[in-house]
Design a protein around this motif. Sequence first.
Motif, PDB file in Angstrom:
ATOM      1  N   ILE A  31       0.787  -1.161   0.027  1.00  0.00           N
ATOM      2  CA  ILE A  31       0.006   0.036  -0.092  1.00  0.00           C
ATOM      3  C   ILE A  31       0.806   1.147   0.123  1.00  0.00           C
ATOM      4  O   ILE A  31       0.379   2.398  -0.590  1.00  0.00           O
ATOM      5  N   SER A  74      -0.539   4.984   0.488  1.00  0.00           N
ATOM      6  CA  SER A  74      -1.174   5.544  -0.520  1.00  0.00           C
ATOM      7  C   SER A  74      -2.765   4.782  -0.758  1.00  0.00           C
ATOM      8  O   SER A  74      -2.597   3.652  -0.973  1.00  0.00           O
ATOM      9  N   MET A  75      -3.691   5.770  -0.473  1.00  0.00           N
ATOM     10  CA  MET A  75      -4.608   5.273  -0.739  1.00  0.00           C
ATOM     11  C   MET A  75      -5.244   5.107  -2.196  1.00  0.00           C
ATOM     12  O   MET A  75      -6.051   4.055  -2.479  1.00  0.00           O
ATOM     13  N   ASP A  76      -4.400   5.391  -3.059  1.00  0.00           N
ATOM     14  CA  ASP A  76      -4.412   5.174  -4.437  1.00  0.00           C
ATOM     15  C   ASP A  76      -4.000   3.886  -4.636  1.00  0.00           C
ATOM     16  O   ASP A  76      -4.841   3.018  -5.592  1.00  0.00           O
ATOM     17  N   LEU A  85      -4.327   1.425  -2.286  1.00  0.00           N
ATOM     18  CA  LEU A  85      -5.376   0.488  -1.769  1.00  0.00           C
ATOM     19  C   LEU A  85      -6.361   0.486  -2.931  1.00  0.00           C
ATOM     20  O   LEU A  85      -6.817  -0.917  -3.198  1.00  0.00           O
ATOM     21  N   LYS A  86      -6.731   1.426  -3.646  1.00  0.00           N
ATOM     22  CA  LYS A  86      -7.848   1.353  -4.741  1.00  0.00           C
ATOM     23  C   LYS A  86      -7.399   0.495  -5.910  1.00  0.00           C
ATOM     24  O   LYS A  86      -8.259  -0.319  -6.493  1.00  0.00           O
ATOM     25  N   PHE A 102      -1.531   6.243   9.885  1.00  0.00           N
ATOM     26  CA  PHE A 102      -1.958   5.813   8.511  1.00  0.00           C
ATOM     27  C   PHE A 102      -2.801   4.572   8.642  1.00  0.00           C
ATOM     28  O   PHE A 102      -3.866   4.404   8.126  1.00  0.00           O
ATOM     29  N   LYS A 159      -6.274   5.183   9.459  1.00  0.00           N
ATOM     30  CA  LYS A 159      -6.991   5.633   8.403  1.00  0.00           C
ATOM     31  C   LYS A 159      -7.419   4.773   7.274  1.00  0.00           C
ATOM     32  O   LYS A 159      -8.501   4.626   6.812  1.00  0.00           O
ATOM     33  N   LEU A 160      -6.263   3.762   7.238  1.00  0.00           N
ATOM     34  CA  LEU A 160      -6.570   2.840   6.170  1.00  0.00           C
ATOM     35  C   LEU A 160      -7.738   1.759   6.740  1.00  0.00           C
ATOM     36  O   LEU A 160      -8.346   1.461   5.791  1.00  0.00           O
ATOM     37  N   GLU A 168     -10.863   3.340   5.361  1.00  0.00           N
ATOM     38  CA  GLU A 168     -10.928   3.229   3.920  1.00  0.00           C
ATOM     39  C   GLU A 168     -11.130   1.932   3.438  1.00  0.00           C
ATOM     40  O   GLU A 168     -12.108   1.642   2.302  1.00  0.00           O
TER      41      GLU A 168
END
Length: 400
Positions: free
Chosen positions: A149, A152-154, A156-157, A194, A197-198, A201
Motif C-alpha cells: 500500500i 497511498s490510498m490510491d 489501496l484502490k 495511517f 485511516k486505512l 478506507e
Amino acid sequence: MFKKSSISLLLATLLAGTAFAAEKTYSASDRAVKLTHDNILIDTHIDVPFRLDEKWEDVTQATENGDFDYPRAKKGGLNAPFMSIYIPASLDKSAKSTELADKLIDYVEAIVGRAPDKFAIAKTADDVEKQFAQGLISLPMGMENGSPIQGSMDNLKHFYERGIRYITLAHSMSNHIADSSYDLRRQWKGLSPFGKKLIVEMNNLGIMVDVSHVSDDAFYQAVEISKVPVIASHSSLRSFTPGFERNMSDDMIKALGKNGGVIQINFGSTFVSKVSRSWSDLFSKKRKEVEEKEGEDSEIAKTFGKQYIEKNPMPFATVDTVIDHIDHVVSLIGIDHVGIGSDYDGVGDSLPMGLKDVSTYPNLVQGLLDRGYSDQDIIKILGGNLLRVWRANETYAAKH
C-alpha cells in the motif's frame, strides 16, 4: 516453500521428504466426502502465488511439489481458495513490495487464463456462489502484509480493483500500518496513524480487515475502528500454545465475536499443538547454541538440523488437534465465528497428519461429524461464516 521465518524455512527444508512412517491412516466416509463436495469450501489462506514465484509449476494440472493443484483441490472439495498475495516483510518501504504484489496477482490471472474451464477470479461473494454452481474453482485473493500500500490510498484502490478482498495489516515485522506479533519493536503501540485511516478506507471499499499476524494492541484497535466484521485469515488459539503471540487469546476471540468476525484456523502443527510448538522452540534454541559456539558457517552448524531431526523427529499435530481449536472457538463465541485458513503452501511440511494437502478436507469434515457437529454447522465452518462476513463488508461499502 515456506515463508514464515528463517528458522521455519530451515525446518521446512529439513522436514521435506521426511517419511511419515507413524502417520495414522485417515478415511472419510461417503457422507463426509459428499458434504465437503456439495457445499462451498472457502479456505482463506493458500500460498500458491509465492510458491510459483519461487518455482513455476502449472497448478491447473497435477504437480509434484506443494500442497495445491487442481486434481487435489477437486478431490478435497476445495472450491474457493483465497490466493495469498504474500509480500516479505523485508520489502516494506520499498517499491519492490508493490511490484511483487502486482506480479503475484498476475500469476493468479495466469492460472485462470490457462484453464478457464477449471478456475475463475472471484471478486464478490456472489461470484463464489455463481462459480460454484458452474463447477469452477473460485480464486478470490487476499494480500498478506499491507506493505504494498506504501501509505497511498490510491494503491489501496488499485489493489481493490485488481481483486484484493482482504489485507493482513502486517506480517513478521512492524510496517507502516501496524505492529507485528513477531516483532519486539512496538513502534506504533498498535496501529500507525495511517493504519487507522486505512481501516476506515478498507471498510469503505469493501476490503476485509485481516488481524492475523498483528500485535494484540493492533488487533484491539482494528476491531474498535472497523465498522464491519474483521477476519483472522489464518490464526489459531493461544490457549493451546501458551506464549505464542501469533495465535489469538481467549479475550481476543471474545472481542472478535462481539465484532461479528470470524477466525479461520491455521493447520500448521506449531500453530495448533503445544508439543509441536515446544519441539520447534527447542530446535531453534539448540541450533542457536551450536551456531554461537561453532560459528554459523561451521560444518557442525550446517549439519546440525538434519542430525537433530533424525534423532528427534517432529511430533506432528493431527486432525483432532485442529478440531480442538474449532471446538474451543465454538465454546467461547458460537458456531458462527470459525472457519478454515489452512496456510497450505505456507507452513511447509509441518502440516498435521491427515491434513497434508488440499485433497484432505474430507478428513476434517469426518472429524467434525465424529464430534457431533450437524451438517448445517459444518457448512458454516466450511464457508458460510466467511461468506457472511464478506457480504457484511460488501453491504457496508455499497452505502459508503
